[in-house]
Design a protein around this motif. Sequence first.
Motif, PDB file in Angstrom:
ATOM      1  N   PHE A   1       9.943 -19.248  19.210  1.00  0.00           N
ATOM      2  CA  PHE A   1       8.673 -18.533  19.591  1.00  0.00           C
ATOM      3  C   PHE A   1       8.761 -16.867  19.579  1.00  0.00           C
ATOM      4  O   PHE A   1       7.527 -16.419  19.643  1.00  0.00           O
ATOM      5  CB  PHE A   1       8.325 -19.011  21.006  1.00  0.00           C
ATOM      6  CG  PHE A   1       7.957 -20.483  21.140  1.00  0.00           C
ATOM      7  CD1 PHE A   1       6.920 -20.866  20.558  1.00  0.00           C
ATOM      8  CD2 PHE A   1       8.768 -21.381  21.555  1.00  0.00           C
ATOM      9  CE1 PHE A   1       6.547 -22.122  20.428  1.00  0.00           C
ATOM     10  CE2 PHE A   1       8.405 -22.817  21.506  1.00  0.00           C
ATOM     11  CZ  PHE A   1       7.412 -23.096  21.024  1.00  0.00           C
TER      12      PHE A   1
ATOM     13  N   ASN B   1       7.546 -12.312  22.365  1.00  0.00           N
ATOM     14  CA  ASN B   1       6.732 -12.510  23.308  1.00  0.00           C
ATOM     15  C   ASN B   1       7.222 -13.531  24.333  1.00  0.00           C
ATOM     16  O   ASN B   1       6.952 -13.563  25.496  1.00  0.00           O
ATOM     17  CB  ASN B   1       5.305 -13.069  22.720  1.00  0.00           C
ATOM     18  CG  ASN B   1       4.564 -11.716  22.248  1.00  0.00           C
ATOM     19  OD1 ASN B   1       4.827 -10.545  22.759  1.00  0.00           O
ATOM     20  ND2 ASN B   1       3.941 -11.724  21.376  1.00  0.00           N
ATOM     21  N   PHE B   2       7.916 -14.606  23.729  1.00  0.00           N
ATOM     22  CA  PHE B   2       8.336 -15.848  24.475  1.00  0.00           C
ATOM     23  C   PHE B   2       9.292 -15.231  25.562  1.00  0.00           C
ATOM     24  O   PHE B   2       9.380 -15.696  26.801  1.00  0.00           O
ATOM     25  CB  PHE B   2       9.008 -16.786  23.689  1.00  0.00           C
ATOM     26  CG  PHE B   2       9.615 -18.001  24.572  1.00  0.00           C
ATOM     27  CD1 PHE B   2       8.802 -18.854  25.096  1.00  0.00           C
ATOM     28  CD2 PHE B   2      10.759 -17.999  24.663  1.00  0.00           C
ATOM     29  CE1 PHE B   2       9.115 -20.121  25.748  1.00  0.00           C
ATOM     30  CE2 PHE B   2      11.548 -19.026  25.396  1.00  0.00           C
ATOM     31  CZ  PHE B   2      10.708 -20.214  26.050  1.00  0.00           C
ATOM     32  N   TYR B   3      10.401 -14.502  25.207  1.00  0.00           N
ATOM     33  CA  TYR B   3      11.588 -14.252  26.013  1.00  0.00           C
ATOM     34  C   TYR B   3      11.280 -12.969  26.940  1.00  0.00           C
ATOM     35  O   TYR B   3      11.662 -12.582  27.849  1.00  0.00           O
ATOM     36  CB  TYR B   3      12.507 -14.298  25.332  1.00  0.00           C
ATOM     37  CG  TYR B   3      13.020 -13.361  24.230  1.00  0.00           C
ATOM     38  CD1 TYR B   3      13.099 -11.860  24.516  1.00  0.00           C
ATOM     39  CD2 TYR B   3      13.050 -13.794  22.963  1.00  0.00           C
ATOM     40  CE1 TYR B   3      13.356 -10.909  23.505  1.00  0.00           C
ATOM     41  CE2 TYR B   3      13.256 -12.822  21.818  1.00  0.00           C
ATOM     42  CZ  TYR B   3      13.351 -11.603  22.140  1.00  0.00           C
ATOM     43  OH  TYR B   3      13.670 -10.714  21.469  1.00  0.00           O
TER      44      TYR B   3
ATOM     45  N   TYR C   1      16.123  -9.896  25.533  1.00  0.00           N
ATOM     46  CA  TYR C   1      16.620 -11.452  25.329  1.00  0.00           C
ATOM     47  C   TYR C   1      17.751 -11.817  25.925  1.00  0.00           C
ATOM     48  O   TYR C   1      18.175 -13.111  26.366  1.00  0.00           O
ATOM     49  CB  TYR C   1      17.005 -11.751  23.730  1.00  0.00           C
ATOM     50  CG  TYR C   1      17.698 -12.884  23.167  1.00  0.00           C
ATOM     51  CD1 TYR C   1      16.695 -14.176  23.174  1.00  0.00           C
ATOM     52  CD2 TYR C   1      18.680 -12.687  22.651  1.00  0.00           C
ATOM     53  CE1 TYR C   1      17.431 -15.235  22.761  1.00  0.00           C
ATOM     54  CE2 TYR C   1      19.425 -13.934  22.311  1.00  0.00           C
ATOM     55  CZ  TYR C   1      18.713 -15.278  22.281  1.00  0.00           C
ATOM     56  OH  TYR C   1      19.184 -16.293  22.227  1.00  0.00           O
TER      57      TYR C   1
ATOM     58  N   HIS D   1       6.821 -11.344  34.619  1.00  0.00           N
ATOM     59  CA  HIS D   1       7.369 -10.398  33.871  1.00  0.00           C
ATOM     60  C   HIS D   1       7.556  -8.918  34.647  1.00  0.00           C
ATOM     61  O   HIS D   1       8.275  -8.155  34.222  1.00  0.00           O
ATOM     62  CB  HIS D   1       6.949 -10.171  32.335  1.00  0.00           C
ATOM     63  CG  HIS D   1       5.292  -9.841  32.409  1.00  0.00           C
ATOM     64  ND1 HIS D   1       4.308 -10.632  32.443  1.00  0.00           N
ATOM     65  CD2 HIS D   1       4.619  -8.585  32.581  1.00  0.00           C
ATOM     66  CE1 HIS D   1       3.049  -9.971  32.701  1.00  0.00           C
ATOM     67  NE2 HIS D   1       3.394  -8.873  32.877  1.00  0.00           N
TER      68      HIS D   1
ATOM     69  N   GLU E   1      11.887 -19.207  36.266  1.00  0.00           N
ATOM     70  CA  GLU E   1      10.724 -18.685  35.572  1.00  0.00           C
ATOM     71  C   GLU E   1       9.700 -17.466  36.306  1.00  0.00           C
ATOM     72  O   GLU E   1       9.152 -16.699  35.897  1.00  0.00           O
ATOM     73  CB  GLU E   1       9.703 -19.825  35.105  1.00  0.00           C
ATOM     74  CG  GLU E   1      10.444 -20.585  34.112  1.00  0.00           C
ATOM     75  CD  GLU E   1      10.200 -20.394  32.550  1.00  0.00           C
ATOM     76  OE1 GLU E   1      11.002 -19.294  32.288  1.00  0.00           O
ATOM     77  OE2 GLU E   1       9.489 -20.653  31.887  1.00  0.00           O
TER      78      GLU E   1
ATOM     79  N   LEU F   1      14.493 -22.229  21.925  1.00  0.00           N
ATOM     80  CA  LEU F   1      12.984 -21.793  22.076  1.00  0.00           C
ATOM     81  C   LEU F   1      12.687 -20.277  21.674  1.00  0.00           C
ATOM     82  O   LEU F   1      11.607 -19.913  21.285  1.00  0.00           O
ATOM     83  CB  LEU F   1      12.621 -22.183  23.721  1.00  0.00           C
ATOM     84  CG  LEU F   1      12.616 -23.680  23.987  1.00  0.00           C
ATOM     85  CD1 LEU F   1      12.074 -23.883  25.428  1.00  0.00           C
ATOM     86  CD2 LEU F   1      11.574 -24.399  23.168  1.00  0.00           C
ATOM     87  N   SER F   2      13.868 -19.456  22.111  1.00  0.00           N
ATOM     88  CA  SER F   2      13.477 -17.936  21.745  1.00  0.00           C
ATOM     89  C   SER F   2      13.597 -17.724  20.400  1.00  0.00           C
ATOM     90  O   SER F   2      12.853 -16.873  19.937  1.00  0.00           O
ATOM     91  CB  SER F   2      14.737 -17.481  22.395  1.00  0.00           C
ATOM     92  OG  SER F   2      14.696 -17.395  23.873  1.00  0.00           O
TER      93      SER F   2
ATOM     94  N   ARG G   1       7.603 -13.872  29.344  1.00  0.00           N
ATOM     95  CA  ARG G   1       7.349 -15.369  29.813  1.00  0.00           C
ATOM     96  C   ARG G   1       7.717 -15.236  31.187  1.00  0.00           C
ATOM     97  O   ARG G   1       8.483 -14.298  31.955  1.00  0.00           O
ATOM     98  CB  ARG G   1       8.321 -15.930  29.368  1.00  0.00           C
ATOM     99  CG  ARG G   1       8.329 -17.656  29.790  1.00  0.00           C
ATOM    100  CD  ARG G   1       9.239 -18.349  29.132  1.00  0.00           C
ATOM    101  NE  ARG G   1       9.155 -19.872  29.491  1.00  0.00           N
ATOM    102  CZ  ARG G   1       8.399 -20.625  29.192  1.00  0.00           C
ATOM    103  NH1 ARG G   1       7.388 -20.339  28.339  1.00  0.00           N
ATOM    104  NH2 ARG G   1       8.457 -21.993  29.640  1.00  0.00           N
TER     105      ARG G   1
END
Length: 324
Positions: free
Chosen positions: A115, A118-120, A202, A126, A251, A111-112, A123
């Motif tokens: 996307f 911005n995703f990792y 990341y 933050h 998350e 997924l990283s 998400r």
Amino acid sequence: MLFDSIIVCTYCFILICLFTLSGQVIVSKFDKKLYLKLINPIIIGLSVFIILLYFLYHVLYLTLATTNVIVFLILLCLSIINYRINLKNSVNLIIENSIIIFPLLFFFIFLSFVFGENFYTFRGNHWDYFYYISQSILTNLYSYSELINLNELSKNSGLNDFGFRPYFFDENLQNIFFHDERTSIFLILGSFLYLPFNDVFYSIFIFKFFISTISSCALYSILNSFKNNKKINIIISIIFTFSFWNIYITETEALPQSLSIGFFLVIIYSYINLIYKTVDNPIGNLYLFFILLISFYLVYLDLFFVLCFFLFIHSILNLRKFFK
């Protein structure tokens, strides 16, 4: 990102090996009949890792770099001893734990890549994510005694005229605040920061899912004590890593809580066996139980006291049975 992915996955596999092998040595010194069936040795190895990190860093005031060298040498020695004695069983345990852990890691790595940053980076929660990173950097750079002194400087600084700001972090001005609570997760992430990766956001994003999968390894051993069908139990454990609650607390960056779930499951199940299977429980099982409790205390203090309250009440109600 590919280089960082390789570094993180390699480090995670090394931890799986060290925790599993060293934990198996410690468990085998106590009661093989009961605890090897319901405690995944990776939990005991992780417990020893957390206790040693905390003791060397907070009590002996060693730097985290020195602490890591000592801790990893201890775990490596225990692992070598176990590997020479229980080769086949050790390899099987490492493979089983790896099968449970890596699917979730590979899923979020994929997924990283799809996307991007911005995703990792942003998400989930933050704010807490950046908080854990900043606190981990502090433990990585400074000894505990240095952090206490820097805390005092920050409190007395003119920058705090509008009130004390606990999450303020400016290393260049040395105006920082070290949040001296539930520091085990800072020490674990701070140790991780010694790796030569390129993107800290990341790498920690992937590593935090490794932390969350430890609970699935704990669940796997508990399932084995009910039904000796390892294939089905592995599938259930992998599904658990993708379950709503496990993903949700990861998350929301509740990293101490995420790490504590495995300890919580094992402690509850271990306690039940200590109470109701007294014939098969020598005093060695209590030692393992206290190792789990100490590490649980260091990881997530809030839930520790809640758990101890209910264990205390239940122990009082079953006092006669417990001391038979």
